[in-house]
Motif scaffolding. Sequence first.
Motif, PDB file in Angstrom:
ATOM      1  N   TRP A 136      82.620  11.877   7.672  1.00  0.00           N
ATOM      2  CA  TRP A 136      82.593  10.617   8.409  1.00  0.00           C
ATOM      3  C   TRP A 136      81.144  10.207   8.670  1.00  0.00           C
ATOM      4  O   TRP A 136      80.307  11.054   9.016  1.00  0.00           O
ATOM      5  N   ILE A 137      80.842   8.932   8.498  1.00  0.00           N
ATOM      6  CA  ILE A 137      79.547   8.361   8.887  1.00  0.00           C
ATOM      7  C   ILE A 137      79.822   7.349   9.996  1.00  0.00           C
ATOM      8  O   ILE A 137      80.607   6.403   9.803  1.00  0.00           O
ATOM      9  N   ASN A 138      79.224   7.569  11.156  1.00  0.00           N
ATOM     10  CA  ASN A 138      79.452   6.699  12.316  1.00  0.00           C
ATOM     11  C   ASN A 138      80.946   6.515  12.582  1.00  0.00           C
ATOM     12  O   ASN A 138      81.419   5.424  12.934  1.00  0.00           O
ATOM     13  N   GLY A 139      81.699   7.599  12.399  1.00  0.00           N
ATOM     14  CA  GLY A 139      83.123   7.581  12.681  1.00  0.00           C
ATOM     15  C   GLY A 139      83.992   7.017  11.584  1.00  0.00           C
ATOM     16  O   GLY A 139      85.224   6.999  11.713  1.00  0.00           O
ATOM     17  N   VAL A 140      83.385   6.560  10.488  1.00  0.00           N
ATOM     18  CA  VAL A 140      84.131   5.971   9.378  1.00  0.00           C
ATOM     19  C   VAL A 140      84.267   7.002   8.261  1.00  0.00           C
ATOM     20  O   VAL A 140      83.249   7.533   7.791  1.00  0.00           O
ATOM     21  N   PRO A 141      85.481   7.322   7.812  1.00  0.00           N
ATOM     22  CA  PRO A 141      85.612   8.274   6.701  1.00  0.00           C
ATOM     23  C   PRO A 141      85.056   7.679   5.415  1.00  0.00           C
ATOM     24  O   PRO A 141      85.401   6.563   5.033  1.00  0.00           O
ATOM     25  N   SER A 172      79.339  13.806  -3.464  1.00  0.00           N
ATOM     26  CA  SER A 172      78.509  12.610  -3.533  1.00  0.00           C
ATOM     27  C   SER A 172      79.400  11.423  -3.195  1.00  0.00           C
ATOM     28  O   SER A 172      80.281  11.062  -3.978  1.00  0.00           O
ATOM     29  N   TYR A 173      79.200  10.832  -2.006  1.00  0.00           N
ATOM     30  CA  TYR A 173      80.089   9.789  -1.512  1.00  0.00           C
ATOM     31  C   TYR A 173      79.307   8.498  -1.263  1.00  0.00           C
ATOM     32  O   TYR A 173      78.290   8.500  -0.556  1.00  0.00           O
ATOM     33  N   ARG A 174      79.817   7.414  -1.833  1.00  0.00           N
ATOM     34  CA  ARG A 174      79.207   6.106  -1.612  1.00  0.00           C
ATOM     35  C   ARG A 174      79.626   5.584  -0.244  1.00  0.00           C
ATOM     36  O   ARG A 174      80.799   5.613   0.109  1.00  0.00           O
ATOM     37  N   ILE A 175      78.661   5.103   0.516  1.00  0.00           N
ATOM     38  CA  ILE A 175      78.925   4.622   1.871  1.00  0.00           C
ATOM     39  C   ILE A 175      79.124   3.112   1.826  1.00  0.00           C
ATOM     40  O   ILE A 175      78.246   2.376   1.351  1.00  0.00           O
ATOM     41  N   PRO A 176      80.247   2.609   2.309  1.00  0.00           N
ATOM     42  CA  PRO A 176      80.484   1.160   2.261  1.00  0.00           C
ATOM     43  C   PRO A 176      79.418   0.388   3.046  1.00  0.00           C
ATOM     44  O   PRO A 176      78.894   0.865   4.063  1.00  0.00           O
ATOM     45  N   ALA A 177      79.124  -0.785   2.566  1.00  0.00           N
ATOM     46  CA  ALA A 177      78.159  -1.651   3.257  1.00  0.00           C
ATOM     47  C   ALA A 177      78.641  -1.924   4.667  1.00  0.00           C
ATOM     48  O   ALA A 177      79.832  -2.129   4.910  1.00  0.00           O
ATOM     49  N   GLY A 178      77.706  -1.897   5.611  1.00  0.00           N
ATOM     50  CA  GLY A 178      78.031  -2.185   7.001  1.00  0.00           C
ATOM     51  C   GLY A 178      78.307  -0.962   7.839  1.00  0.00           C
ATOM     52  O   GLY A 178      78.377  -1.056   9.073  1.00  0.00           O
ATOM     53  N   VAL A 179      78.498   0.195   7.217  1.00  0.00           N
ATOM     54  CA  VAL A 179      78.770   1.413   7.984  1.00  0.00           C
ATOM     55  C   VAL A 179      77.484   1.938   8.617  1.00  0.00           C
ATOM     56  O   VAL A 179      77.461   2.333   9.783  1.00  0.00           O
ATOM     57  N   LEU A 180      76.399   1.969   7.862  1.00  0.00           N
ATOM     58  CA  LEU A 180      75.118   2.409   8.388  1.00  0.00           C
ATOM     59  C   LEU A 180      74.440   1.286   9.163  1.00  0.00           C
ATOM     60  O   LEU A 180      74.662   0.097   8.881  1.00  0.00           O
ATOM     61  N   ARG A 181      73.596   1.671  10.084  1.00  0.00           N
ATOM     62  CA  ARG A 181      72.888   0.672  10.886  1.00  0.00           C
ATOM     63  C   ARG A 181      71.475   1.163  11.177  1.00  0.00           C
ATOM     64  O   ARG A 181      71.188   2.367  11.087  1.00  0.00           O
ATOM     65  N   ALA A 182      70.610   0.234  11.541  1.00  0.00           N
ATOM     66  CA  ALA A 182      69.266   0.620  11.960  1.00  0.00           C
ATOM     67  C   ALA A 182      69.358   1.399  13.263  1.00  0.00           C
ATOM     68  O   ALA A 182      70.088   1.018  14.181  1.00  0.00           O
ATOM     69  N   GLY A 183      68.638   2.527  13.318  1.00  0.00           N
ATOM     70  CA  GLY A 183      68.728   3.406  14.477  1.00  0.00           C
ATOM     71  C   GLY A 183      69.397   4.711  14.091  1.00  0.00           C
ATOM     72  O   GLY A 183      69.419   5.111  12.927  1.00  0.00           O
ATOM     73  N   GLU A 184      69.991   5.390  15.071  1.00  0.00           N
ATOM     74  CA  GLU A 184      70.634   6.680  14.828  1.00  0.00           C
ATOM     75  C   GLU A 184      72.018   6.488  14.203  1.00  0.00           C
ATOM     76  O   GLU A 184      72.780   5.611  14.616  1.00  0.00           O
ATOM     77  N   ASN A 185      72.318   7.337  13.233  1.00  0.00           N
ATOM     78  CA  ASN A 185      73.612   7.320  12.550  1.00  0.00           C
ATOM     79  C   ASN A 185      74.182   8.737  12.552  1.00  0.00           C
ATOM     80  O   ASN A 185      73.488   9.699  12.193  1.00  0.00           O
ATOM     81  N   SER A 186      75.426   8.866  12.974  1.00  0.00           N
ATOM     82  CA  SER A 186      76.040  10.193  13.062  1.00  0.00           C
ATOM     83  C   SER A 186      76.714  10.553  11.738  1.00  0.00           C
ATOM     84  O   SER A 186      77.291   9.699  11.053  1.00  0.00           O
ATOM     85  N   ILE A 187      76.614  11.831  11.386  1.00  0.00           N
ATOM     86  CA  ILE A 187      77.303  12.374  10.213  1.00  0.00           C
ATOM     87  C   ILE A 187      78.147  13.544  10.698  1.00  0.00           C
ATOM     88  O   ILE A 187      77.635  14.466  11.345  1.00  0.00           O
ATOM     89  N   ALA A 188      79.433  13.511  10.420  1.00  0.00           N
ATOM     90  CA  ALA A 188      80.344  14.593  10.791  1.00  0.00           C
ATOM     91  C   ALA A 188      81.033  15.100   9.532  1.00  0.00           C
ATOM     92  O   ALA A 188      81.471  14.308   8.692  1.00  0.00           O
ATOM     93  N   VAL A 189      81.123  16.402   9.419  1.00  0.00           N
ATOM     94  CA  VAL A 189      81.761  17.030   8.260  1.00  0.00           C
ATOM     95  C   VAL A 189      82.759  18.069   8.757  1.00  0.00           C
ATOM     96  O   VAL A 189      82.398  18.970   9.519  1.00  0.00           O
ATOM     97  N   ARG A 190      83.998  17.914   8.328  1.00  0.00           N
ATOM     98  CA  ARG A 190      85.015  18.944   8.595  1.00  0.00           C
ATOM     99  C   ARG A 190      85.182  19.791   7.339  1.00  0.00           C
ATOM    100  O   ARG A 190      85.406  19.256   6.248  1.00  0.00           O
ATOM    101  N   VAL A 191      85.057  21.100   7.491  1.00  0.00           N
ATOM    102  CA  VAL A 191      85.215  22.027   6.373  1.00  0.00           C
ATOM    103  C   VAL A 191      86.449  22.894   6.623  1.00  0.00           C
ATOM    104  O   VAL A 191      86.602  23.462   7.711  1.00  0.00           O
ATOM    105  N   ILE A 192      87.304  22.985   5.633  1.00  0.00           N
ATOM    106  CA  ILE A 192      88.474  23.864   5.686  1.00  0.00           C
ATOM    107  C   ILE A 192      88.229  25.002   4.707  1.00  0.00           C
ATOM    108  O   ILE A 192      88.105  24.778   3.504  1.00  0.00           O
ATOM    109  N   ASP A 193      88.146  26.214   5.248  1.00  0.00           N
ATOM    110  CA  ASP A 193      87.872  27.407   4.430  1.00  0.00           C
ATOM    111  C   ASP A 193      89.075  28.336   4.538  1.00  0.00           C
ATOM    112  O   ASP A 193      89.375  28.850   5.613  1.00  0.00           O
ATOM    113  N   GLU A 194      89.741  28.562   3.411  1.00  0.00           N
ATOM    114  CA  GLU A 194      90.954  29.375   3.413  1.00  0.00           C
ATOM    115  C   GLU A 194      90.679  30.840   3.161  1.00  0.00           C
ATOM    116  O   GLU A 194      91.456  31.703   3.580  1.00  0.00           O
TER     117      GLU A 194
END
Length: 650
Positions: free
Chosen positions: A326-331, A343-365
């Motif tokens: 997720w980037i700024n809460g958007v998958p 390698s994931y393309r980020i849709p226009a409008g998701v990123l913004r000037a300033g701080e941007n959060s990146i969250a990654v959920r990993v599932i390890d079996e």
Amino acid sequence: MTRTALIALALTTTPALAGPLTVAPHLSSHMVLQHGKPAQVRGGGAQPGEEVAVTFGTATARARADAQGNWQVTLPSLPRGQSGAVTVRSASGASLQLDDVVTGDVWLCSGQSNMDLPVSGSANPDRTARESTGLPVRLLKLKRTAEAKPARDIVPELAWSRAAPDNLGGFSAACWHMAREILRHDPKTPLGLIHAAWGGSTIEDWMSPAALRTAGASAEQLAWLDRYATDPAAALAAAVDATDRWAEQVDPGSAGAAWAAPGLDDSGWEQIAVPGQWERSGVDGLGGYDGIMWFRTSIALTAADLGDGKDVVVQLGRIDERDRVWINGVPVGAQLVAAEARSYRIPAGVLRAGENSIAVRVIDEMGGGGFSSPADALALVLPGGARKPLAGSWRYRRGTADSAWKGAPPAIPWSMPRGLTMAWNGMIAPLAGTGLRGIAWYQGESNSSRAAAYAGALRAWRTSWRAHFADPALPVVVVQLPGYGPRSIRPVDAPWAQLREAQRIVANEDAGTGLAVAIDLGVVTDIHPAHKDVVGERMGQEALRVAYGIARPAAPQPLKASRTGEGIAITLRSADGLAVSGALEPVGFELCDATGACRFARATVQGQSVLVLDDGRPASEVRYAWQGSPAINLYAKSGLPLVPFRITID
């Protein structure tokens, strides 16, 4: 008739020139054909509909090519000790010849990494290779090949060759040492060994769709595999959606993507270096953690960085095993296969000037979990190609451990290893028609987290392979998993112990299945014990017993557990000369009550049985060697250990 008409008539009546004949790549010079069984020879290159004849010694068989020029001929049952050339001729005059072909016994050695471990990676590799000189053994090694649909042909890594010091190094050590034990009984009959194994693979990777359905595999996942063969993107999207639905049911951070929210206060989360696998991070409690893990970081961007907001890509390298980003809460992307670079393309409008959060959920079996690529593979790639590094210190928080999951995540059928039927399609299906003396199977490590389902899968696997090789009684040698993993000062219901018990039960159900017991041959911290000579020797003893009818000692097994005035008497079979090694009493016995609570118990040897001493507390079950790496000191005079087991008290 005009000249033009004569030319046209000639073109329509003259047969096309035959192309070069070919044979399937699992057939070649130096191969071994199974004596006592028909031999299927197939190939291509013939003219449509023309007759093709195959001759070996005095036997000749014929068939006609299909519309694509492919042909298949079955020679009658072959006698032992035949040698010479196999010739193939078409009616149009094309021919080929396979030289130095012999009849003998063919063994297919399959499974995961401990079967795949080559002689060069095992103990005493040089000596083992030298000892191959002059022995009547031929080798065929298959290249790892995964297919969404059954392949017509295998891809050889080593075509049929006489075993020699210069080619044995890359061949299965366990399979080779099994052959050496068989040769001690009969040093003259040639042996053909087929190495078809894949490190890390599950049993489901080696099962046909029909076998998987018998074992209860998800019809939805099998449908994904069919779809993957024609539309990989659509199949991936369906599997990602199913994984997300599963995660929302088992993981608090995934419910509503709560831990991906851009405004989440993650100041209480711990920090960890990214990239890296968390098992190797040195952080207390992460060394053996399998389950869901969350990672968060942020990156500052300027308006100049963003440009028009298009063509921005987040690259995270390989992630073991499944991720959602997720980037700024958007998958923005997800992948399910550990070997794939993210390698994931980020849709226009998701990123913004300033701080941007990146969250990654990993599932390890199972195995290592986390980011497994070098640091320079992690970056935010801006318009124009500029890279903003993402490696460094991230915050992390555990999600739900696998032990608390309500069911496993949906299997990803094309994720080889750890998928469904892909190895079967690429490596076993093309061997149809191959005559075998038997199968050696060394697998189970990657199924230990789902040990409860292994017995059903192993039964379905065995039945399907026997059917595929046209022999409902085809002998099978199963290697029971050796000791591996931490030792415990108290009883534990270890997954490896559960899987060993599944192997024992399924082997005991079938007279044509042998169990090579290896519980005393493991290494606590090494899942790949290097001494495959003793493992192979025990495999060979079981092969001689179930495939050749030769009397060979078997590991002692429990028959029943009965109450006596002194305790619980365990009646054993194959326990001739049962004795304790290096101590006064055998160790590793447990008594368990009806609730499943277990405690260690003292025991003594009484002839060919074991007496577990009564401690005055309720007991309904006896367990033995029920740990990942149990201490073993009880052997028969054959040198074989008592097999790990659990048994209900009568």
